[in-house]
Design a protein around this motif. Structure first.
Motif, PDB file in Angstrom:
ATOM      1  N   VAL A  53      12.662  -1.133   1.369  1.00  0.00           N
ATOM      2  CA  VAL A  53      12.652  -2.574   1.079  1.00  0.00           C
ATOM      3  C   VAL A  53      11.410  -2.816   0.234  1.00  0.00           C
ATOM      4  O   VAL A  53      10.295  -2.590   0.687  1.00  0.00           O
ATOM      5  N   ILE A  54      11.597  -3.251  -1.005  1.00  0.00           N
ATOM      6  CA  ILE A  54      10.461  -3.336  -1.924  1.00  0.00           C
ATOM      7  C   ILE A  54       9.638  -4.605  -1.755  1.00  0.00           C
ATOM      8  O   ILE A  54       8.423  -4.591  -1.915  1.00  0.00           O
ATOM      9  N   GLU A  62       0.823  -1.211   0.000  1.00  0.00           N
ATOM     10  CA  GLU A  62       0.000   0.000   0.000  1.00  0.00           C
ATOM     11  C   GLU A  62       0.860   1.265   0.000  1.00  0.00           C
ATOM     12  O   GLU A  62       0.403   2.322  -0.409  1.00  0.00           O
ATOM     13  N   TRP A  63       2.067   1.159   0.471  1.00  0.00           N
ATOM     14  CA  TRP A  63       2.978   2.292   0.555  1.00  0.00           C
ATOM     15  C   TRP A  63       3.497   2.727  -0.814  1.00  0.00           C
ATOM     16  O   TRP A  63       3.960   3.846  -0.985  1.00  0.00           O
ATOM     17  N   LEU A  64       3.429   1.853  -1.793  1.00  0.00           N
ATOM     18  CA  LEU A  64       3.954   2.126  -3.124  1.00  0.00           C
ATOM     19  C   LEU A  64       2.933   2.927  -3.928  1.00  0.00           C
ATOM     20  O   LEU A  64       1.805   2.490  -4.126  1.00  0.00           O
ATOM     21  N   ALA A  65       3.303   4.124  -4.394  1.00  0.00           N
ATOM     22  CA  ALA A  65       2.368   5.007  -5.096  1.00  0.00           C
ATOM     23  C   ALA A  65       2.325   4.750  -6.597  1.00  0.00           C
ATOM     24  O   ALA A  65       1.349   5.098  -7.252  1.00  0.00           O
ATOM     25  N   SER A  66       3.374   4.167  -7.163  1.00  0.00           N
ATOM     26  CA  SER A  66       3.388   3.841  -8.593  1.00  0.00           C
ATOM     27  C   SER A  66       4.400   2.723  -8.826  1.00  0.00           C
ATOM     28  O   SER A  66       5.196   2.397  -7.945  1.00  0.00           O
ATOM     29  N   LEU A  67       4.380   2.166 -10.023  1.00  0.00           N
ATOM     30  CA  LEU A  67       5.332   1.104 -10.367  1.00  0.00           C
ATOM     31  C   LEU A  67       6.663   1.665 -10.866  1.00  0.00           C
ATOM     32  O   LEU A  67       7.593   0.904 -11.101  1.00  0.00           O
ATOM     33  N   HIS A  68       6.747   2.983 -11.010  1.00  0.00           N
ATOM     34  CA  HIS A  68       7.994   3.592 -11.469  1.00  0.00           C
ATOM     35  C   HIS A  68       9.142   3.214 -10.535  1.00  0.00           C
ATOM     36  O   HIS A  68       9.044   3.343  -9.319  1.00  0.00           O
ATOM     37  N   GLY A  69      10.217   2.722 -11.097  1.00  0.00           N
ATOM     38  CA  GLY A  69      11.401   2.348 -10.319  1.00  0.00           C
ATOM     39  C   GLY A  69      11.423   0.910  -9.856  1.00  0.00           C
ATOM     40  O   GLY A  69      12.467   0.419  -9.427  1.00  0.00           O
ATOM     41  N   THR A  70      10.296   0.223  -9.934  1.00  0.00           N
ATOM     42  CA  THR A  70      10.257  -1.160  -9.439  1.00  0.00           C
ATOM     43  C   THR A  70      10.990  -2.126 -10.362  1.00  0.00           C
ATOM     44  O   THR A  70      11.290  -3.250  -9.960  1.00  0.00           O
ATOM     45  N   ASP A  71      11.290  -1.696 -11.577  1.00  0.00           N
ATOM     46  CA  ASP A  71      11.999  -2.554 -12.523  1.00  0.00           C
ATOM     47  C   ASP A  71      13.518  -2.401 -12.419  1.00  0.00           C
ATOM     48  O   ASP A  71      14.259  -3.070 -13.107  1.00  0.00           O
ATOM     49  N   SER A  72      13.976  -1.520 -11.540  1.00  0.00           N
ATOM     50  CA  SER A  72      15.405  -1.262 -11.409  1.00  0.00           C
ATOM     51  C   SER A  72      15.755  -1.092  -9.938  1.00  0.00           C
ATOM     52  O   SER A  72      15.937   0.017  -9.447  1.00  0.00           O
ATOM     53  N   TRP A 131      15.137   2.459  -4.823  1.00  0.00           N
ATOM     54  CA  TRP A 131      15.896   3.678  -4.556  1.00  0.00           C
ATOM     55  C   TRP A 131      15.374   4.884  -5.339  1.00  0.00           C
ATOM     56  O   TRP A 131      15.810   6.008  -5.107  1.00  0.00           O
ATOM     57  N   HIS A 132      14.442   4.656  -6.253  1.00  0.00           N
ATOM     58  CA  HIS A 132      13.768   5.778  -6.904  1.00  0.00           C
ATOM     59  C   HIS A 132      12.351   5.355  -7.270  1.00  0.00           C
ATOM     60  O   HIS A 132      12.091   4.201  -7.582  1.00  0.00           O
ATOM     61  N   GLY A 133      11.439   6.308  -7.139  1.00  0.00           N
ATOM     62  CA  GLY A 133      10.043   6.008  -7.414  1.00  0.00           C
ATOM     63  C   GLY A 133       9.132   6.932  -6.620  1.00  0.00           C
ATOM     64  O   GLY A 133       9.549   8.001  -6.169  1.00  0.00           O
ATOM     65  N   ALA A 134       7.888   6.492  -6.441  1.00  0.00           N
ATOM     66  CA  ALA A 134       6.898   7.286  -5.714  1.00  0.00           C
ATOM     67  C   ALA A 134       6.341   6.471  -4.549  1.00  0.00           C
ATOM     68  O   ALA A 134       6.027   5.288  -4.709  1.00  0.00           O
ATOM     69  N   VAL A 135       6.228   7.114  -3.388  1.00  0.00           N
ATOM     70  CA  VAL A 135       5.840   6.430  -2.148  1.00  0.00           C
ATOM     71  C   VAL A 135       4.760   7.240  -1.439  1.00  0.00           C
ATOM     72  O   VAL A 135       4.827   8.473  -1.392  1.00  0.00           O
ATOM     73  N   LYS A 136       3.788   6.522  -0.863  1.00  0.00           N
ATOM     74  CA  LYS A 136       2.763   7.146  -0.013  1.00  0.00           C
ATOM     75  C   LYS A 136       3.320   7.177   1.411  1.00  0.00           C
ATOM     76  O   LYS A 136       3.380   6.154   2.094  1.00  0.00           O
ATOM     77  N   ALA A 137       3.734   8.340   1.861  1.00  0.00           N
ATOM     78  CA  ALA A 137       4.384   8.476   3.167  1.00  0.00           C
ATOM     79  C   ALA A 137       3.511   7.978   4.312  1.00  0.00           C
ATOM     80  O   ALA A 137       4.010   7.395   5.278  1.00  0.00           O
ATOM     81  N   SER A 138       2.209   8.172   4.223  1.00  0.00           N
ATOM     82  CA  SER A 138       1.309   7.774   5.309  1.00  0.00           C
ATOM     83  C   SER A 138       1.161   6.259   5.447  1.00  0.00           C
ATOM     84  O   SER A 138       0.686   5.775   6.462  1.00  0.00           O
ATOM     85  N   LYS A 139       1.605   5.500   4.453  1.00  0.00           N
ATOM     86  CA  LYS A 139       1.448   4.042   4.470  1.00  0.00           C
ATOM     87  C   LYS A 139       2.757   3.296   4.741  1.00  0.00           C
ATOM     88  O   LYS A 139       2.787   2.077   4.750  1.00  0.00           O
ATOM     89  N   VAL A 140       3.839   4.026   4.967  1.00  0.00           N
ATOM     90  CA  VAL A 140       5.150   3.395   5.204  1.00  0.00           C
ATOM     91  C   VAL A 140       5.147   2.681   6.556  1.00  0.00           C
ATOM     92  O   VAL A 140       4.783   3.285   7.569  1.00  0.00           O
ATOM     93  N   PRO A 141       5.547   1.394   6.603  1.00  0.00           N
ATOM     94  CA  PRO A 141       5.606   0.683   7.887  1.00  0.00           C
ATOM     95  C   PRO A 141       6.527   1.396   8.876  1.00  0.00           C
ATOM     96  O   PRO A 141       7.658   1.718   8.550  1.00  0.00           O
ATOM     97  N   GLY A 142       6.029   1.671  10.055  1.00  0.00           N
ATOM     98  CA  GLY A 142       6.809   2.385  11.058  1.00  0.00           C
ATOM     99  C   GLY A 142       6.748   3.889  10.884  1.00  0.00           C
ATOM    100  O   GLY A 142       7.201   4.633  11.743  1.00  0.00           O
TER     101      GLY A 142
END
Length: 160
Positions: free
Chosen positions: A111-112, A39-49, A130-141
């Motif tokens: 950690v993806i 849920e913390w991941l905002a897009s798939l950008h960066g997930t391939d690298s 190490w690069h992409g878009a993240v939902k800060a409110s959903k990050v564990p911890g």
């Protein structure tokens, strides 16, 4: 020697001899599939690298960053989405901490995918977003984006 076969001098029980001894062999197989909570991941950008890193489990907190296994499944797992920094001295990764002075104060990424580990294991291989878009409110911890400081080696993350 009815029911016992000899192969290369080693005696093996055959099916006929097992029946006479009231033994049965029934192979059992179990498969389990789990899907990481992303849920913390905002897009798939960066997930391939992604980069391969090694986590120092001694630096993480159970329940916040990882969960341990139970009697049925002894393996634990580091949660997907945990923010990490690199410890300068060891080169290993630990949880991002803006108050740290060991290198973990620089956000290197997240950690993806959940990273499994065996009981007693302290070094855990993981994949780093190490690069992409993240939902800060959903990050564990949790993560306070106002405390992030620019650094040339910091993660290239857009927070939404």
């Amino acid at each position: 020697m009815d029911g016992i076969a000899s192969v290369g001098g080693v005696r093996n029980l055959t099916a006929a001899s097992m029946e006479t001894k009231n033994m049965t062999i029934q192979p059992v197989s179990k498969s389990e599939y789990t899907t990481a909570n992303r849920e913390w991941l905002a897009s798939l950008h960066g997930t391939d690298s992604v980069d391969t890193i090694t986590l120092d489990l001694n630096l993480f907190c159970e329940g916040t960053h990882y969960v341990c296994g139970d009697g049925c499944d002894p393996y634990g797992r580091v949660l997907s989405g945990v923010p990490v920094g690199r410890v300068a001295e060891s080169g290993l990764y630990g949880p991002y901490d803006p108050e740290a002075h060991c290198g973990r104060q620089i956000l290197r990424g997240f950690v993806i995918a959940e990273a499994p580990f065996a009981p007693g294991q302290t070094r855990v291989p993981a994949a780093l977003l190490w690069h992409g878009a993240v939902k800060a409110s959903k990050v564990p911890g949790g993560i306070d984006v106002s405390q992030l400081v620019w650094h040339p080696r910091a993660a290239q993350i857009r927070f939404v």
